[in-house]
Each structure stands twice: as structure tokens, then as C-alpha cells.
Write a protein that holds these residues in place. Structure first.
Motif, PDB file in Angstrom:
ATOM      1  N   PRO A 209       0.575 -15.962 -32.132  1.00 44.77           N
ATOM      2  CA  PRO A 209      -0.369 -17.000 -31.508  1.00 44.77           C
ATOM      3  C   PRO A 209      -1.864 -15.983 -31.013  1.00 44.77           C
ATOM      4  CG  PRO A 209       2.143 -16.907 -30.358  1.00 44.77           C
ATOM      5  CD  PRO A 209       2.077 -16.127 -31.959  1.00 44.77           C
ATOM      6  N   VAL A 210      -2.947 -17.385 -30.915  1.00 45.67           N
ATOM      7  CA  VAL A 210      -4.049 -16.684 -30.681  1.00 45.67           C
ATOM      8  C   VAL A 210      -3.482 -16.685 -29.159  1.00 45.67           C
ATOM      9  CG1 VAL A 210      -6.121 -16.533 -30.238  1.00 45.67           C
ATOM     10  CG2 VAL A 210      -4.820 -16.682 -32.317  1.00 45.67           C
ATOM     11  N   LEU A 211      -4.679 -16.139 -27.996  1.00 47.95           N
ATOM     12  CA  LEU A 211      -4.458 -16.190 -27.094  1.00 47.95           C
ATOM     13  C   LEU A 211      -6.363 -16.735 -26.722  1.00 47.95           C
ATOM     14  CD1 LEU A 211      -3.861 -16.728 -23.518  1.00 47.95           C
ATOM     15  CD2 LEU A 211      -4.015 -14.120 -23.229  1.00 47.95           C
ATOM     16  N   ALA A 212      -6.497 -17.886 -26.245  1.00 46.76           N
ATOM     17  CA  ALA A 212      -7.455 -18.716 -25.946  1.00 46.76           C
ATOM     18  C   ALA A 212      -8.031 -18.972 -24.131  1.00 46.76           C
ATOM     19  CB  ALA A 212      -8.018 -19.805 -26.557  1.00 46.76           C
ATOM     20  N   VAL A 213      -8.899 -18.271 -23.906  1.00 43.85           N
ATOM     21  CA  VAL A 213      -9.164 -18.638 -21.608  1.00 43.85           C
ATOM     22  C   VAL A 213     -10.415 -19.446 -22.009  1.00 43.85           C
ATOM     23  CG1 VAL A 213      -9.919 -17.606 -19.627  1.00 43.85           C
ATOM     24  CG2 VAL A 213      -8.245 -16.842 -21.326  1.00 43.85           C
ATOM     25  N   ASP A 214     -10.265 -20.508 -20.899  1.00 46.05           N
ATOM     26  CA  ASP A 214     -11.566 -21.138 -21.049  1.00 46.05           C
ATOM     27  C   ASP A 214     -12.189 -21.021 -19.901  1.00 46.05           C
ATOM     28  OD1 ASP A 214     -13.273 -23.083 -20.313  1.00 46.05           O
ATOM     29  OD2 ASP A 214     -12.493 -24.906 -20.604  1.00 46.05           O
ATOM     30  N   ASN A 215     -13.692 -20.229 -19.683  1.00 47.25           N
ATOM     31  CA  ASN A 215     -13.515 -19.292 -18.806  1.00 47.25           C
ATOM     32  C   ASN A 215     -15.039 -20.062 -18.163  1.00 47.25           C
ATOM     33  OD1 ASN A 215     -13.478 -16.649 -17.031  1.00 47.25           O
ATOM     34  ND2 ASN A 215     -15.536 -15.945 -18.311  1.00 47.25           N
ATOM     35  N   THR A 216     -15.099 -21.141 -18.660  1.00 51.73           N
ATOM     36  CA  THR A 216     -16.244 -22.461 -18.055  1.00 51.73           C
ATOM     37  C   THR A 216     -16.554 -21.888 -16.043  1.00 51.73           C
ATOM     38  OG1 THR A 216     -16.491 -23.350 -19.588  1.00 51.73           O
ATOM     39  CG2 THR A 216     -17.154 -24.396 -17.537  1.00 51.73           C
ATOM     40  N   MET A 217     -15.714 -22.103 -15.237  1.00 53.57           N
ATOM     41  CA  MET A 217     -15.239 -21.893 -14.314  1.00 53.57           C
ATOM     42  C   MET A 217     -15.887 -20.380 -13.560  1.00 53.57           C
ATOM     43  SD  MET A 217     -14.435 -24.935 -13.164  1.00 53.57           S
ATOM     44  CE  MET A 217     -13.811 -24.604 -11.421  1.00 53.57           C
ATOM     45  N   TYR A 218     -15.688 -19.492 -14.254  1.00 51.93           N
ATOM     46  CA  TYR A 218     -16.452 -18.477 -13.491  1.00 51.93           C
ATOM     47  C   TYR A 218     -17.483 -16.993 -14.833  1.00 51.93           C
ATOM     48  CZ  TYR A 218     -14.318 -17.754  -9.035  1.00 51.93           C
ATOM     49  OH  TYR A 218     -13.515 -17.867  -7.916  1.00 51.93           O
ATOM     50  N   GLY A 219     -17.357 -17.399 -15.794  1.00 52.78           N
ATOM     51  CA  GLY A 219     -18.257 -16.937 -16.232  1.00 52.78           C
ATOM     52  C   GLY A 219     -19.567 -17.248 -16.935  1.00 52.78           C
ATOM     53  N   PRO A 220     -19.870 -16.127 -17.376  1.00 53.91           N
ATOM     54  CA  PRO A 220     -19.538 -15.443 -17.511  1.00 53.91           C
ATOM     55  C   PRO A 220     -20.016 -14.370 -16.729  1.00 53.91           C
ATOM     56  CG  PRO A 220     -21.977 -15.442 -18.707  1.00 53.91           C
ATOM     57  CD  PRO A 220     -21.264 -16.845 -18.416  1.00 53.91           C
ATOM     58  N   ILE A 221     -20.605 -14.190 -15.047  1.00 49.69           N
ATOM     59  CA  ILE A 221     -20.619 -13.508 -14.686  1.00 49.69           C
ATOM     60  C   ILE A 221     -19.216 -13.143 -13.780  1.00 49.69           C
ATOM     61  CG2 ILE A 221     -22.266 -13.529 -12.474  1.00 49.69           C
ATOM     62  CD1 ILE A 221     -23.992 -13.672 -15.250  1.00 49.69           C
ATOM     63  N   PHE A 222     -18.679 -13.520 -13.615  1.00 49.03           N
ATOM     64  CA  PHE A 222     -17.180 -13.217 -12.308  1.00 49.03           C
ATOM     65  C   PHE A 222     -15.896 -12.698 -13.150  1.00 49.03           C
ATOM     66  CE2 PHE A 222     -20.594 -15.740 -10.031  1.00 49.03           C
ATOM     67  CZ  PHE A 222     -20.562 -14.668  -9.087  1.00 49.03           C
ATOM     68  N   GLN A 223     -16.286 -13.199 -14.348  1.00 50.35           N
ATOM     69  CA  GLN A 223     -14.989 -12.874 -15.505  1.00 50.35           C
ATOM     70  C   GLN A 223     -15.404 -12.633 -16.183  1.00 50.35           C
ATOM     71  OE1 GLN A 223     -10.771 -14.433 -14.055  1.00 50.35           O
ATOM     72  NE2 GLN A 223     -11.340 -15.483 -15.674  1.00 50.35           N
ATOM     73  N   HIS A 224     -14.755 -11.393 -17.797  1.00 48.44           N
ATOM     74  CA  HIS A 224     -14.502 -11.142 -18.547  1.00 48.44           C
ATOM     75  C   HIS A 224     -13.190 -11.351 -19.494  1.00 48.44           C
ATOM     76  CE1 HIS A 224     -18.669  -9.754 -17.088  1.00 48.44           C
ATOM     77  NE2 HIS A 224     -18.979 -10.105 -18.364  1.00 48.44           N
ATOM     78  N   PRO A 225     -12.688 -12.650 -19.646  1.00 52.05           N
ATOM     79  CA  PRO A 225     -11.439 -12.063 -20.321  1.00 52.05           C
ATOM     80  C   PRO A 225     -11.163 -11.822 -21.523  1.00 52.05           C
ATOM     81  CG  PRO A 225     -11.951 -14.676 -20.034  1.00 52.05           C
ATOM     82  CD  PRO A 225     -13.165 -13.557 -20.040  1.00 52.05           C
ATOM     83  N   LEU A 226     -11.817 -11.378 -22.636  1.00 54.89           N
ATOM     84  CA  LEU A 226     -11.594 -10.184 -23.067  1.00 54.89           C
ATOM     85  C   LEU A 226     -11.004  -8.917 -22.440  1.00 54.89           C
ATOM     86  CD1 LEU A 226     -14.185 -11.785 -25.958  1.00 54.89           C
ATOM     87  CD2 LEU A 226     -12.218 -12.485 -25.825  1.00 54.89           C
ATOM     88  N   GLU A 227     -11.621  -8.437 -21.612  1.00 52.26           N
ATOM     89  CA  GLU A 227     -11.692  -7.440 -21.256  1.00 52.26           C
ATOM     90  C   GLU A 227      -9.660  -6.697 -20.632  1.00 52.26           C
ATOM     91  OE1 GLU A 227     -14.223  -6.019 -17.977  1.00 52.26           O
ATOM     92  OE2 GLU A 227     -15.926  -6.352 -19.611  1.00 52.26           O
ATOM     93  N   HIS A 228      -9.303  -8.185 -20.515  1.00 52.71           N
ATOM     94  CA  HIS A 228      -8.368  -8.229 -20.070  1.00 52.71           C
ATOM     95  C   HIS A 228      -7.092  -8.279 -20.826  1.00 52.71           C
ATOM     96  CE1 HIS A 228      -9.775  -7.494 -16.153  1.00 52.71           C
ATOM     97  NE2 HIS A 228     -10.645  -8.700 -16.042  1.00 52.71           N
ATOM     98  N   GLY A 229      -7.401  -8.943 -21.879  1.00 49.08           N
ATOM     99  CA  GLY A 229      -6.036  -8.933 -23.568  1.00 49.08           C
ATOM    100  C   GLY A 229      -6.599 -10.362 -23.969  1.00 49.08           C
ATOM    101  N   ALA A 230      -7.259 -11.167 -23.302  1.00 51.75           N
ATOM    102  CA  ALA A 230      -7.632 -12.681 -24.319  1.00 51.75           C
ATOM    103  C   ALA A 230      -7.950 -12.067 -25.425  1.00 51.75           C
ATOM    104  CB  ALA A 230      -9.089 -13.556 -23.644  1.00 51.75           C
ATOM    105  N   ASP A 231      -8.297 -13.270 -26.749  1.00 55.11           N
ATOM    106  CA  ASP A 231      -8.331 -13.208 -27.756  1.00 55.11           C
ATOM    107  C   ASP A 231      -9.639 -13.629 -28.070  1.00 55.11           C
ATOM    108  OD1 ASP A 231      -6.782 -11.535 -29.401  1.00 55.11           O
ATOM    109  OD2 ASP A 231      -5.345 -13.361 -28.831  1.00 55.11           O
TER     110      ASP A 231
END
Length: 426
Positions: A209-231
Motif C-alpha cells: 500500500p502507498v501511504l499518502a499524506v494530505d499536508n494542506t493544513m501544515y505544509g510545506p513550512i511546518f511539516q514535511h511528511p516524506l521525511e517521516h516515511g510518507a510515500d
């Protein structure tokens, strides 16, 4: 390397906010223009028939692009100089190998899910999630035998474990989609823990399975999902990135193989962004950091006011998390700060919430978020009204919940506006 793709000065790495003004653009190719011109064209001339053949082979994925070779321009639904520069710059913000942009945030989400799924597959999603995404999964894609299983964001990755067990009985799991913080209750989910859990999931075809994170609420200034394992990292560029409430756009970033697959699907179904919108989003990227930093500081002051207000029952704002809260460690690990969109509940119900919203004199009663202006809305009857009432209650979208997206006005003015609006329900 061309100066237009420079990422270092000597051994010094350039910051993303610096590269937003230069990366991917060579003024010598555009009559020395400081800013990239808008390439308002639907199609491009080939130098030769062989070039046309090669470019179509590259764009379709039939032939890999040789090392050092530019794939060439064909047609704006496939590529355009402005779109390519924008995609390169968004990839820099996300720390991604590649990125594609689309005509809206929903276009990014739907294109991604459809490109990675087939009938009979299961999409797992964390809820609450944006109302349009919820409707896509539970009202549209289900008609095409694409199934979905939700889990409560407040349960974190433990909730994902239960959803996986349920989904396995239904069919192969294609995508796990989540917002963290979620919209509108700002619940945090540990991205790395979710990714580690998915490593143990094996579909019959061997594809994970592919892990997709909708980062609209916080990024790309306050959170970087790919650094934490998101695909994959997905945005509604309409929100903070566009930042002026005047465009629609979306993006999806990740590794080159995944993005190439999704881009091919986008090129066929035509969910691409137009060149004028891309040009406007590129303009907005230049001020993204200062806008989000300013609105974040303003929101923190607004929260300080609401914390002590007698009519405010609860504030959904990660900056208020304390040690011992199960979400505190996740917030500190994944985020560098808080964005300016949060929700709060007031004493009463829908009538009182409507009274407050209708009494605001400066903040605008409108959906969306992340613009330069302050926006307020009522999720239960507006953005999340398509979610069944019983599910809304389970995931915290109550009738007395108000969402606010703090803009870049003077925060004292926003506080004064909230104070007088709340006074109307005393």
C-alpha cells in the motif's frame, strides 16, 4: 549543472525559500526577463519529426528518458515550461524526487487514488478528512467498486491497525490516505508509525500500500511528511501555497516512479493545471514562508485570547498539547510549528455558532483556508455537511464547532472581532 538548477553555492546548501525565486528558470532563454514569462500556448513546435516521436515516447513512458536529455515540450496537458518550473520548486519544498501539479486539490487526490487503484481495491483513510475527499471515497468511487475503510484520527496509528485488519478481509489495500493534522480538529497521527505498520502488509500481487499524506493544513513550512516515511505528499495549492484565495490548484510529490505513474494517468484524464494558474502559484511560492510565519504568529495570539474566554469550551490547536498527551510526542517530532488554521467549540449549539459567525465584522464567513485574509466557517453545516451526522459526532465535528483560518491582519484586530462576536451570545 545549469545555474537554473543550482542547489548549492560551493558547499553551502541553498534554502528552499531562496530557491523559490530562481530554481529551474534561466533568464537567457526568455530575453533576459527576471521573472519567468507565462507560456500561454496549448502546443509546441518540434524541431524534427524524430524529436516529435521521441518526445511522445518519453511522455507516454514507453521509453525511458536518457541521462542528460530533456524530454521536450509537446502539449500543455503533458508539459509546459511554467508547470515544469513550478513542479521542480514544489519538489524542493517537499524534499521529493519529483512532483506533479493538478487543477485543484481534489484533482490531486482523485488522480492519485485512481492511478494507484483498481476495482476491488480498498482505500484506508483517517477521519475527519476534508469533506470533498470523504464524498469522493464514500459517494463516488464506491460506485466503481473501489472500497474504503475509515479510522478515527484521534486513535492514531493504533486506529490504522484496526482498519488494516478490516480492509484485508475486503480486498487488496491500494492507498492509505490521511491528513495530519486533520481538518478540522487538528488531530495528529504518527506518520512513521503508520509507514512501519504498512511494511508488514503484503497484497496478493506483491505491491505494498502507498501511504499518502494530505499536508494542506501544515505544509510545506511546518511539516514535511516524506521525511517521516510518507510515500506521497499531497496539497491543495489553493490554500496556503497559493495563499491569496484567488486560484485553484493541487500537487502530489514523491519518488520518481510513483509520480511518473500518476503523471501518466493525469495526462490522459486531463486533470492538469493551466499555465496561467501555475504562473500565479510560482509567484506565491516566493512569499510562502513569510506569509505562513506571519499568520502562524497571529494565530498563536488569537489562541491565547480564546483560551481564557468563558464561552470557549475547547480549542483544537496542536500548540496547546502538553507532555503526557499521546499526541504531544507526535507533534514535537513531526512539526516545526503550528499553522494558522484551527477550530474551537463554544457554549451552545448550531444557533450560537451561527450567531458568532454572522456577527463577525472583519473576518469573512467563507470556506477554504490559508489565505491572507481571516476566514471563519461552520464545518458541520458547510465543508463536512456531506458526512453523515452520526459519523460527524464520532469524529468531533459538532454543531458548536467553529473553524478559523487566521490571516495576516493585525492579530489584535482579529481578537477584537472575535470578542465582539462572542459577546452576542452571552
Amino acid at each position: 549543472m545549469s545555474n537554473s538548477k543550482k542547489t548549492h553555492i560551493g558547499d553551502h546548501p541553498l534554502a528552499p525559500e531562496s530557491m523559490m525565486l530562481h530554481h529551474g528558470y534561466d533568464p537567457k532563454l526568455s530575453e533576459g526577463a527576471v521573472k519567468c514569462p507565462q507560456f500561454q500556448t496549448s502546443t509546441f513546435v518540434f524541431e524534427s519529426s524524430q524529436h516529435g516521436k521521441d518526445f511522445f515516447n518519453y511522455a507516454s513512458g514507453r521509453v525511458d528518458v536518457p541521462e542528460g536529455v530533456e524530454p521536450g515540450l509537446i502539449y500543455t496537458r503533458f508539459n509546459n515550461p511554467v508547470l515544469e518550473i513550478l513542479e521542480g520548486r514544489m519538489a524542493l519544498w517537499d524534499g521529493a524526487e519529483d512532483c506533479l501539479v493538478t487543477g485543484s486539490g481534489m484533482a490531486a487526490i482523485s488522480t492519485t487514488i485512481l492511478a494507484l487503484s483498481k476495482p476491488g481495491d480498498v482505500v484506508i483513510y483517517a477521519e475527519p478528512i476534508y469533506g470533498g475527499t470523504d464524498t469522493l471515497l464514500n459517494g463516488v468511487l464506491c460506485q466503481y467498486n473501489l472500497q474504503s475503510v475509515g479510522f478515527n484520527s484521534s486513535a492514531g496509528h493504533e486506529g490504522l491497525a484496526e482498519a488494516i485488519a478490516t480492509a484485508k478481509k475486503m480486498g487488496p489495500i491500494s492507498v492509505v490516505l490521511m491528513e495530519t493534522p486533520d481538518n478540522p480538529t487538528n488531530q495528529m497521527i504518527d506518520i512513521r508509525a503508520c509507514k512501519d505498520m504498512l511494511e508488514d502488509v503484503q497484497n496478493p500481487d506483491g505491491v505494498k500500500p502507498v501511504l499518502a499524506v494530505d499536508n494542506t493544513m501544515y505544509g510545506p513550512i511546518f511539516q514535511h511528511p516524506l521525511e517521516h516515511g510518507a510515500d506521497l505528499c499531497i496539497y491543495s495549492l489553493t490554500k496556503y501555497v497559493g495563499g491569496h484565495s484567488d486560484i485553484l490548484g493541487g500537487s502530489c510529490s514523491g519518488n520518481k516512479d510513483l509520480i511518473t505513474k500518476i503523471r501518466g494517468f493525469r495526462n490522459i484524464i486531463g486533470t492538469n493545471m493551466d499555465s496561467h494558474t501555475a504562473w500565479l502559484v510560482m509567484r506565491s511560492l516566493e512569499t510562502l514562508k513569510i506569509r505562513m510565519t506571519a499568520s502562524s504568529a497571529g494565530a498563536a495570539k488569537v489562541v491565547d485570547f480564546l483560551v481564557d474566554h468563558p464561552l470557549v469550551e475547547k480549542i483544537y490547536y496542536p500548540g496547546l498539547l502538553k507532555e503526557g498527551d499521546p499526541q504531544y510526542d507526535t507533534y514535537k517530532k513531526q512539526c516545526t510549528g503550528c499553522a494558522s488554521t484551527f477550530s474551537f467549540t463554544i457554549t451552545g449549539g448550531e444557533r450560537e455558532a451561527f450567531k458568532v459567525l454572522d456577527s463577525m465584522q472583519m473576518a469573512m464567513l467563507a470556506v477554504s483556508l490559508g489565505g491572507t485574509e481571516t476566514l471563519v466557517q461552520h464545518p458541520a453545516s458547510m465543508t463536512h455537511s456531506s458526512v453523515p451526522e452520526d459519523r460527524r459526532a464520532q469524529i468531533g465535528i459538532t454543531d458548536n464547532l467553529i473553524r478559523i483560518s487566521v490571516g495576516i491582519e493585525n492579530p489584535d484586530d482579529i481578537i477584537a472581532d472575535l470578542a465582539q462576536a462572542l459577546a452576542t451570545i452571552k
